[in-house]
Design a protein around this motif. Structure first.
Motif, mmCIF file in Angstrom:
data_model
loop_
_atom_site.group_PDB
_atom_site.id
_atom_site.type_symbol
_atom_site.label_atom_id
_atom_site.label_comp_id
_atom_site.label_asym_id
_atom_site.label_seq_id
_atom_site.Cartn_x
_atom_site.Cartn_y
_atom_site.Cartn_z
ATOM 1 N N SER A 137 0.839 -1.193 0.000
ATOM 2 C CA SER A 137 0.000 0.000 0.000
ATOM 3 C C SER A 137 0.879 1.250 0.000
ATOM 4 O O SER A 137 2.082 1.190 0.282
ATOM 5 N N LYS A 138 0.250 2.390 -0.282
ATOM 6 C CA LYS A 138 0.989 3.653 -0.287
ATOM 7 C C LYS A 138 1.631 3.920 1.070
ATOM 8 O O LYS A 138 2.778 4.371 1.159
ATOM 9 N N GLY A 139 0.908 3.597 2.153
ATOM 10 C CA GLY A 139 1.445 3.826 3.487
ATOM 11 C C GLY A 139 2.663 2.992 3.775
ATOM 12 O O GLY A 139 3.658 3.483 4.321
ATOM 13 N N PHE A 140 2.632 1.707 3.395
ATOM 14 C CA PHE A 140 3.797 0.846 3.607
ATOM 15 C C PHE A 140 4.972 1.302 2.750
ATOM 16 O O PHE A 140 6.128 1.279 3.191
ATOM 17 N N LYS A 141 4.710 1.707 1.503
ATOM 18 C CA LYS A 141 5.793 2.204 0.649
ATOM 19 C C LYS A 141 6.451 3.426 1.278
ATOM 20 O O LYS A 141 7.685 3.588 1.220
ATOM 21 N N ARG A 142 5.626 4.291 1.890
ATOM 22 C CA ARG A 142 6.171 5.475 2.542
ATOM 23 C C ARG A 142 7.078 5.068 3.702
ATOM 24 O O ARG A 142 8.128 5.671 3.934
#
Length: 243
Positions: A137-142
């Motif tokens: 997810s975008k959050g994990f990538k961040r």
């Protein structure tokens, strides 16, 4: 106390457009600086110049005393940088990407493994450590991007929207991590969230049209407009600057 981040008269033009104009400020160890401004204000351009990704047209930036233009390798040795978008190698797993980053940073053997394990633990990535980054997810990538910036335990952190895409619990964890590290580092956080500035920052700078229009405490910034909303504060400061 000597400043770990020194910015003097930084200026960058793109054609006739002045993206950043004569920006100067210092950040000392123990300071967490919230760097704020509306879209297109010059925040990311300033941070990219500080990180050595863009060469300024004039002015200087130093990290731990090392000029980012003329002594870039030693400057970046002391820098952890989370850029906008947190670029990675999407086909790598989280663990392999961080191991690659640690190798690039010069770590080997047991120390490399320890650095990777510590970064994964600090950013709560254990459950996805063997997953390809492109599947996250975008959050994990961040959080993967944040992990690579912390891996070598730098004295200076420059974090562009570190909680972008994170859910409320993840935001809380990242803010707690920043607070834990704050005493030993100089940290710049670019954000659009006034709550985040109030939660973790000791100081706030607002940039508009490429120039600094406020340098104060988070409480003083919030008090600049009765609503306490960051958008309203931006508009107020922009009107003051234009007057």
């Amino acid at each position: 106390m000597t400043a770990l981040i020194e910015i003097e008269g930084l200026t960058k033009r793109f054609g006739a457009h002045v993206a950043v104009g004569d920006v100067s400020f210092n950040v000392r160890r123990g300071e967490v600086l919230g760097f704020l401004g509306p879209n297109g204000a010059g925040k990311s351009t300033t941070m990219r110049m500080l990180a050595g990704f863009i060469t300024p047209d004039s002015g200087r930036a130093r990290i731990c005393g090392h000029d980012v233009t003329t002594d870039g390798v030693r400057a970046r040795h002391n820098l952890g940088y989370l850029p906008e978008g947190a670029p990675t190698y999407p086909d790598m797993t989280v663990h392999s990407f961080l191991t690659f980053t640690a190798r690039i940073r010069g770590f080997s053997g047991g120390e490399r493994a320890d650095r990777v394990a510590q970064a994964i633990h600090a950013t709560t990535l254990g459950e996805v450590r063997q997953m390809p980054i492109e599947t996250l997810s975008k959050g994990f990538k961040r959080r993967v991007g944040l992990a690579q910036s912390l891996l070598h335990d730098p004295d200076v952190l420059v974090l562009d929207e570190p909680t972008d895409g994170l859910d409320p619990n993840q935001k809380h964890e990242v803010r707690r991590l920043i607070q834990t590290m704050a005493a030993d580092k100089a940290i710049i956080i670019s954000t659009h969230i006034l709550e985040e500035v109030e939660a973790v920052c000791t100081r706030a700078i607002v940039i508009a049209h490429g120039r600094i229009v406020a340098d104060c405490t988070p409480a003083e910034l919030a008090a600049m407009h009765p609503s306490g909303r960051l958008d309203d504060v931006f508009r107020h400061l922009t009107l003051v600057q234009a007057a």
